[in-house]
Design an enzyme around this catalytic site. Structure first.
Site, PDB file in Angstrom:
ATOM      1  N   GLN B 126       0.833  -1.207   0.000  1.00 20.81           N
ATOM      2  CA  GLN B 126       0.000   0.000   0.000  1.00 20.81           C
ATOM      3  C   GLN B 126       0.867   1.256   0.000  1.00 20.81           C
ATOM      4  O   GLN B 126       1.610   1.481   0.967  1.00 20.81           O
ATOM      5  CB  GLN B 126      -0.888  -0.004   1.243  1.00 20.81           C
ATOM      6  CG  GLN B 126      -1.782   1.212   1.377  1.00 20.81           C
ATOM      7  CD  GLN B 126      -2.430   1.285   2.746  1.00 20.81           C
ATOM      8  OE1 GLN B 126      -1.789   1.080   3.771  1.00 20.81           O
ATOM      9  NE2 GLN B 126      -3.716   1.584   2.782  1.00 20.81           N
ATOM     10  N   GLY B 127       0.780   2.046  -1.059  1.00 22.68           N
ATOM     11  CA  GLY B 127       1.565   3.279  -1.143  1.00 22.68           C
ATOM     12  C   GLY B 127       0.730   4.506  -0.829  1.00 22.68           C
ATOM     13  O   GLY B 127       0.298   5.219  -1.741  1.00 22.68           O
ATOM     14  N   SER B 129       1.116   6.607   2.692  1.00 19.75           N
ATOM     15  CA  SER B 129       1.822   7.609   3.503  1.00 19.75           C
ATOM     16  C   SER B 129       3.043   8.157   2.783  1.00 19.75           C
ATOM     17  O   SER B 129       3.696   7.456   2.002  1.00 19.75           O
ATOM     18  CB  SER B 129       2.277   6.991   4.821  1.00 19.75           C
ATOM     19  OG  SER B 129       1.168   6.637   5.598  1.00 19.75           O
ATOM     20  N   SER B 161       4.771  -1.175   4.194  1.00 23.58           N
ATOM     21  CA  SER B 161       4.996  -2.537   4.705  1.00 23.58           C
ATOM     22  C   SER B 161       5.140  -3.508   3.544  1.00 23.58           C
ATOM     23  O   SER B 161       4.344  -3.463   2.601  1.00 23.58           O
ATOM     24  CB  SER B 161       3.815  -2.991   5.564  1.00 23.58           C
ATOM     25  OG  SER B 161       3.787  -2.277   6.758  1.00 23.58           O
ATOM     26  N   GLU B 245     -13.490  -2.629   5.563  1.00 27.72           N
ATOM     27  CA  GLU B 245     -13.580  -3.880   6.313  1.00 27.72           C
ATOM     28  C   GLU B 245     -13.436  -3.615   7.797  1.00 27.72           C
ATOM     29  O   GLU B 245     -12.380  -3.238   8.266  1.00 27.72           O
ATOM     30  CB  GLU B 245     -12.496  -4.858   5.838  1.00 27.72           C
ATOM     31  CG  GLU B 245     -12.513  -6.186   6.551  1.00 27.72           C
ATOM     32  CD  GLU B 245     -13.835  -6.945   6.427  1.00 27.72           C
ATOM     33  OE1 GLU B 245     -14.582  -6.689   5.473  1.00 27.72           O
ATOM     34  OE2 GLU B 245     -14.109  -7.778   7.292  1.00 27.72           O
ATOM     35  N   ASN B 386      -4.591   6.249  16.830  1.00 32.58           N
ATOM     36  CA  ASN B 386      -5.749   6.282  17.730  1.00 32.58           C
ATOM     37  C   ASN B 386      -6.128   7.717  18.083  1.00 32.58           C
ATOM     38  O   ASN B 386      -7.306   7.995  18.347  1.00 32.58           O
ATOM     39  CB  ASN B 386      -5.447   5.462  18.989  1.00 32.58           C
ATOM     40  CG  ASN B 386      -5.570   3.973  18.717  1.00 32.58           C
ATOM     41  OD1 ASN B 386      -5.612   3.553  17.564  1.00 32.58           O
ATOM     42  ND2 ASN B 386      -5.624   3.172  19.763  1.00 32.58           N
ATOM     43  N   GLU B 387      -5.161   8.607  18.056  1.00 30.44           N
ATOM     44  CA  GLU B 387      -5.472  10.010  18.360  1.00 30.44           C
ATOM     45  C   GLU B 387      -6.316  10.625  17.241  1.00 30.44           C
ATOM     46  O   GLU B 387      -7.268  11.365  17.496  1.00 30.44           O
ATOM     47  CB  GLU B 387      -4.177  10.811  18.558  1.00 30.44           C
ATOM     48  CG  GLU B 387      -3.460  10.515  19.878  1.00 30.44           C
ATOM     49  CD  GLU B 387      -2.855   9.116  19.946  1.00 30.44           C
ATOM     50  OE1 GLU B 387      -2.489   8.568  18.880  1.00 30.44           O
ATOM     51  OE2 GLU B 387      -2.769   8.569  21.055  1.00 30.44           O
TER      52      GLU B 387
END
Lengths: 378, 400
Positions: B126-127, B129, B161, B245, B386-387
């Site tokens: 996945q590209g 960020s 990743s 998902e 999470n922020e």
């Protein structure tokens, strides 16, 4: 697996909400609190009219045969409105003891009166030395011709001051912490030798210290089997946990709603304080806690009639722990986010705060149930 | 309200459990049980076994090679896989790209990529960020200029990743630098990692492993036919992907597996002259975690029940699954590490790889438990911190 309510359950929830919307605004509640018993006999009659006082009982005894979910819905609504009446004491705690251990004759004699709202009960089990150990009973019952003689003292008996009849646990055998040898008795609160000292708990609800000195009762006063009261006491406490878990969720809902409203309307530095990220995140954490607590209250409602005793006990302990922790987090932050006004007696949030504090310390606190759960956790 | 699985669902659980027991190669199962993360070859082998059964693309409809399962079946499947533990299917292929292709792909794109994604013939990464676009993803700068039938891509992605193992990458690129809103100039394209001009540089993470990469694009030519959806509408595709998902978002099976693992190992470890598993503080910690896990399990069932009832709107409770799920995943990996005590400190990975004839230095599970703890500090960072999630909830759910 589903979490849907039936049509009847939805009607029940809506009718309780409507009743409380009409009769339980915060200023009305304040007036009920000021009544001699600290709650409203008029409201009690209304609950009876709505069928709430017979909810968990068999139809043969004037009840409606409701289960854990129905009770959850009522208690959530009561929690939202901060209801003061002795529903937990009479219907949930004492009612469960009667329902599970009472003979047909005992149930027929008492439950219709309870369902009508004419008869109030209390579950007089806890003793000062026992903390939360359910088998720590020192009150004794000595046999006599045609009956028993009770001696001992019961502590922090919820709504014990208003009750007409008490369900008293006493030792008919065994040693101080034995599970065997505990027997439940039906005792007239006006009987000779029963003395009650009433007081208010921190949340305004009432309780009593009850002493029993040579109280003579008949053989027919035994509830269930002689020496076999412990398993009933466990079930009563489990029913109580399921009920107060739902009540705490209702109370958390109101605290959360009040807090969000305050964050949106209170202006400081020229803008609503809810625009500050620190407060937004705290409010989100409260939301997460509330929903996690709600999940466990639902679990408790679904597990309270589970036949497998170990599984039931384990899940209800979890519910008491998780709801207690959620309620502590939500209530402390509800006061914090309100700032000064949250500290006042005049404002409702502090009353909700104290109700969930009392709930957390009744029927076994968080540490108690964590410790119980830990015994089997390795 | 009712907690129990239906007879069909129970039978399904048994079927999945039995399949994993019978079909997961012993060698892979052994590595997973001792706490290793799955190797690429393990993931490929196992995903192909699952695909042969029709289960690899577990969240896809039957039409596109999925099993067409209900949300409850998907939850059961994931819990059994994570609990076994068996390697999880490649999430980039199955939960990210697959649904995007099914929703937005052309018939040609679907036919070409979906079967290969399910069978892990193509390994996707996945590209999204970039160095300047993390939480603020719409700030991305990687540019795609149109030249005839091709885009020419220049820029840099980061935290990619498995890019070093990947055959393909789905990439967000800026196709209109002059759009009125930043979100309006972005497109979603598929890039073959073998295309000239791509450089992958490793980033070693705090667990000592190489999962993460920087990916540089220098005049990389990508056919326009590799664009998913319309030009400059890639933000909609990305939003769909990130919100799609939710069933597995809590990763409850994994957290439960970590608790089970910790309990097993605690029986082998000793503290104060007794098995650690008998230590009251340890047990209390287990009790606390199991309470929170139980609560999240019910929350997850509530979400599934609402889905089953056909409530299509985004359920606010999915935010609870993400926030609490990642917290618990981190808390349970922390527990598993702490069981090791002093054994949690050594990093024996290199020694173990060397396969020397020397006796083992110590138990591999402890070193792997620490690695897992370190690796999963990322759980509350990747896919949106999470922020950021709390920012979103406070606005979208709480109205602040």
């Amino acid at each position: 697996m589903d979490f849907d309510l039936t049509e009847e359950q939805r009607l029940l929830r809506d009718s309780v909400d409507r009743l409380l919307a009409d009769h339980y605004a915060f200023d009305k509640r304040r007036a009920y609190l000021a009544e001699p018993e600290g709650w409203s006999r008029a409201m009690w009659s209304r609950y009876a009219e709505l069928g709430l006082l017979g909810l968990p009982f068999d139809e043969r005894h004037g009840g409606f045969g409701g289960g854990g979910i129905e009770l959850m819905l009522v208690m959530e609504a009561f929690g939202r409105a901060l209801v003061l009446e002795p529903y937990l004491a009479t219907i949930v705690l004492a009612g469960t003891a009667l329902r599970l251990a009472g003979s047909d004759a005992q149930q027929a004699a008492l439950l219709p009166g309870v369902a009508d709202g004419k008869l109030l009960l209390a579950f007089a089990h806890g003793e000062a030395q026992a903390r939360y150990d359910l088998s720590d009973v020192l009150t004794t019952a000595r046999p006599k011709a045609d009956g028993w003689v009770l001696d001992g003292a019961k502590s922090v008996v919820a709504h014990g001051d208003s009750a007409d009849r008490l369900i008293v646990s006493a030792r008919t055998g065994g040693e101080r912490n034995d599970e065997g040898g505990i027997t439940l008795f039906l005792v007239d609160a006006q009987a000779n030798g029963v003395a009650r000292r009433a007081y208010a708990l921190r949340d305004g609800t009432r309780a009593a210290e009850i002493s029993l000195s040579g109280v003579e009762i008949g053989a027919d006063a035994v509830l269930g089997t002689v020496g076999g009261g412990f398993s009933v006491i466990e079930r009563v406490v489990e029913a109580g946990i399921a009920a107060v878990a739902a009540e705490a969720v209702g109370a958390m809902e109101t605290m959360q709603a009040m807090t969000l409203e305050y964050l949106k309307t209170r202006q400081q530095f020229g803008k609503p304080i809810g625009q500050n990220q620190a407060l937004q995140h705290r409010a989100t954490e409260m939301f997460v806690s509330l929903e996690q607590g709600r999940s466990l209250a639902m679990l408790a409602a679904m597990m309270v009639d589970e036949p497998d005793a170990a599984e039931r006990a384990r899940n209800l302990a979890m519910a008491k722990i998780g709801v207690g922790q959620a309620a502590r987090f939500v209530s402390q932050n509800a006061v914090q986010l309100h700032g000064g006004i949250g500290m006042t007696e005049e404002y409702a949030v502090g009353h909700y705060f104290r109700r969930v504090m009392v709930i957390e310390h009744s029927l076994g606190d968080t540490a108690h149930h964590l410790s119980r759960l830990a015994q089997t956790a390795g | 309200m009712d907690l129990s699985l239906s007879p069909d669902e129970s039978a399904f659980r048994d079927e999945v459990r039995g399949f994993i027991r019978d079909q997961l190669p012993d060698e892979i199962g052994e590595r997973m049980r001792s706490g290793h993360s799955a190797r690429k070859a393990d993931i490929v082998a196992w995903q192909r076994i699952l695909n042969k059964k029709g289960w690899a693309a577990y969240s896809w409809p039957e039409e596109w090679g999925g099993p067409g399962w209900s949300a409850v079946q998907r939850m059961i499947f994931l819990e059994e896989i994570q609990g076994a533990p068996a390697p999880e299917v490649n999430p980039f292929n199955i939960t990210m790209l697959g649904p995007v292709l099914i929703q937005f792909g052309s018939p040609e794109q679907k036919a070409r990529f979906l079967p290969r994604a399910a069978n892990l013939d193509d390994w996707w990464c996945q590209g999204f960020s970039e160095p300047g676009a993390g939480s603020d993803l719409a700030a991305l700068k990687t540019a795609a200029r149109r030249e005839g039938d091709e885009y020419v891509v220049n820029g840099q992605k980061i935290w990619t990743s498995t890019a070093h193992q990947a055959d393909w990458c789905f990439v967000l690129v800026r196709t209109d630098p002059h759009a009125a809103k930043r979100q309006e100039g972005i497109s979603f394209v598929l890039i073959d990692m073998k295309t000239p001009g791509i450089t992958v540089r490793p980033i070693v993470s705090i667990d000592g492993s190489h999962h993460l990469n920087e990916v540089f694009f220098d005049e990389v030519r990508v056919p326009v036919a590799m664009r998913i959806g319309e030009e400059n509408k890639g933000w909609d595709v990305a939003k769909f992907l990130l919100g799609n998902e939710r069933t597995g978002i809590a990763r409850l099976g994994k957290s439960k597996e970590r608790v089970k693992f910790a309990k097993e190992k605690a029986r082998e470890m000793r503290a104060h002259g007794r098995p650690l598993s008998e230590d009251h503080e340890f047990r209390r910690r287990i009790a606390q975690l199991e309470t929170e896990l139980k609560s999240l399990e019910i929350t997850q069932l509530r979400v599934l029940s609402a889905q089953k009832a056909g409530e299509g709107r985004q359920d606010p409770l999915t935010a609870v699954l993400k926030l609490k799920g990642t917290e618990l995943l981190q808390a349970t990996t922390e527990l598993a590490m702490d069981v090791g005590g002093p054994l949690s400190m050594p990093d024996w990975a290199d020694e173990l790889e060397a396969l020397s004839n020397e006796p083992e230095l110590g138990p591999v599970w402890a070193t792997e438990a620490t690695r897992s703890y370190l690796f999963l500090r990322a759980a509350s960072i990747y896919g949106g911190t999470n922020e950021i999630m709390k920012n979103i909830v406070s606005k979208a759910v709480l109205g602040l």
